[in-house]
Scaffold this active site. Sequence first.
Site, PDB file in Angstrom:
ATOM      1  N   ASP A  75       0.823  -1.227   0.000  1.00  0.00           N
ATOM      2  CA  ASP A  75       0.000   0.000   0.000  1.00  0.00           C
ATOM      3  C   ASP A  75       0.854   1.273   0.000  1.00  0.00           C
ATOM      4  OD1 ASP A  75      -1.793  -2.028   0.604  1.00  0.00           O
ATOM      5  OD2 ASP A  75      -2.790  -0.937   2.197  1.00  0.00           O
ATOM      6  N   GLU A 328     -11.739  -1.040   1.421  1.00  0.00           N
ATOM      7  CA  GLU A 328     -10.470  -0.622   2.004  1.00  0.00           C
ATOM      8  C   GLU A 328      -9.926   0.658   1.363  1.00  0.00           C
ATOM      9  OE1 GLU A 328      -8.544  -4.207   3.695  1.00  0.00           O
ATOM     10  OE2 GLU A 328      -8.235  -4.641   1.586  1.00  0.00           O
TER      11      GLU A 328
HETATM   12  C1  FRU Z   1      -4.861  -3.186   1.880  1.00  0.00           C
HETATM   13  C2  FRU Z   1      -4.723  -3.469   3.349  1.00  0.00           C
HETATM   14  C3  FRU Z   1      -5.133  -2.263   4.164  1.00  0.00           C
HETATM   15  C4  FRU Z   1      -4.318  -2.410   5.421  1.00  0.00           C
HETATM   16  C5  FRU Z   1      -3.058  -3.070   4.916  1.00  0.00           C
HETATM   17  C6  FRU Z   1      -2.456  -4.071   5.848  1.00  0.00           C
HETATM   18  O1  FRU Z   1      -3.913  -3.842   1.100  1.00  0.00           O
HETATM   19  O2  FRU Z   1      -5.467  -4.592   3.725  1.00  0.00           O
HETATM   20  O3  FRU Z   1      -6.507  -2.223   4.419  1.00  0.00           O
HETATM   21  O4  FRU Z   1      -4.083  -1.162   5.999  1.00  0.00           O
HETATM   22  O5  FRU Z   1      -3.372  -3.704   3.700  1.00  0.00           O
HETATM   23  O6  FRU Z   1      -1.332  -4.673   5.295  1.00  0.00           O
END
Ligand code: FRU
Length: 481
Positions: A75, A328
């Site tokens: 991310d 997300e």
């Molecule tokens: C998206 C996610 C987010 C979280 C992170 C954890 O890829 O699931 O929602 O903050 O990855 O690794």
Amino acid sequence: PAPTPGFPLPTTHTQQAYDPASDFTSKWTRADAKQIMAQSDSTVAPGVTSMSPDVTMPEIPEDFPTMNDDVWVWDTWSLTDENANQVSYKGWDVIFSLVADRDAGYGFDQRHWNARIGYFFRKTNADPAKDKWNYGGHVFADGASIGNTEWSGSTRLMQGNKVNVFYTATTFYDVAERNAGGGGIAPDAAIAKALGNIHADKNGVSFDGFTHTKLLEPDGEMYQNKAQNPGFAFRDPYTFEDPAHPGKTYMVFEGNTGGTRGEYECKAEDLGYQPGDPNAENLNEVNSIGANYQTANVGLAVADNKDLTKWSFLPPVLSANCVNDQTERPQIFIQNEGGKNKYYLFTISHQFTYAAGMRGPDGVYGFVGDGVRSDYQPMNNSGLALASPTDLNLPSESPERPTPNQNGRQFQAYSHYVQPGGLVQSFIDNVNGVRGGSLSPTVKINFRDGISQVDRTFGQNGLGPFGYLPTNLNVGGAGHY
Ligand code: FRU
């Protein structure tokens, strides 16, 4: 739109704006999300992409470059201002990524339990094909953040050289869970921020002086908490100002509908069928197949002070009850269309989090309305804006365990983030069995009136440079030190 034989019509959404403080929650309905399959080709050979090229990300080559040899990268977000401009600071572009050590003895799928926020910088206007992102290390000192694991968020440049890093403070209690990846004591989650300083000189960018503040924990009413569901989602804060409500700062985040897991009962509004639709599902049946276990929402909060250290929850702006369990990394993208501000709510979701009876791909989903809170119209009538190439005629899978008969690129990328100009960045997950942990080629989508199309004239057949996150606003001069 003309109905596809055998499929229901989507729900009617007005796009009408409501007061952000009111309790209208827009619904991404089963009738809406059923349009994903209505628009998918049921006749393709097994494993071939069944989705329209308009919403399909071009294929990432298997021999993609690795952005950094020391850390897995997933991310990612840019340094932004309150209007979602991507700002260059004193001649440097700065991006923030979740990172995990590549050589710490765990694989890419264990990254979540070991996540830290790292940062990269490179000269503004660098040649994205030649100039690599320089890795600056972790943003926060070891042990300094709230919680023991740092999950996604957003970073805003404030006055002078102050930055606010909004993040998810995740706390794992169980070492076994951290190392094995699941099954142990459920983690706590809070939304937090850290106010600190950004420094830039001719050698690059650094950060120091962070003060961490816990901002929000789920209330169990509008937003589900850990006691109600060990698998709850409460994360990914993104803050912004709304030109329609000057002087206020809002935050969108990922949540779930409050209440004990399994007790939610799907409602007619969650299904959203038109009266008398012959292809509508029966409400009792939808509940009896367990679709009520999937209760994602996009939360909204408003800052109560100028320092952004105190926040109040507002009702969710979108729910996906009985449709999907995770919406997300939400973001609000404002685009002027014909002299009017249109609000695009983008959020990412997975195939494995869809409710019983629903099917869709990993990718970014979009909704358009006249305000931050509005009766959002799902983009392309379904919500799907851009996804990895997938044969939706085959059952859903997860990136850890894909089968060979599916499209090898169904999990090629995730965590798509829409930037100014419709540029969409993401990270590479699994390209034909080759695991990623590095940024994808950036792609471009053109969208207006809630309809989007992948721009295949951008880059090479639609694939732009890897990790292309250009800035559109310079702050602090061009960097003549
Ligand atoms: C998206 C996610 C987010 C979280 C992170 C954890 O890829 O699931 O929602 O903050 O990855 O690794």
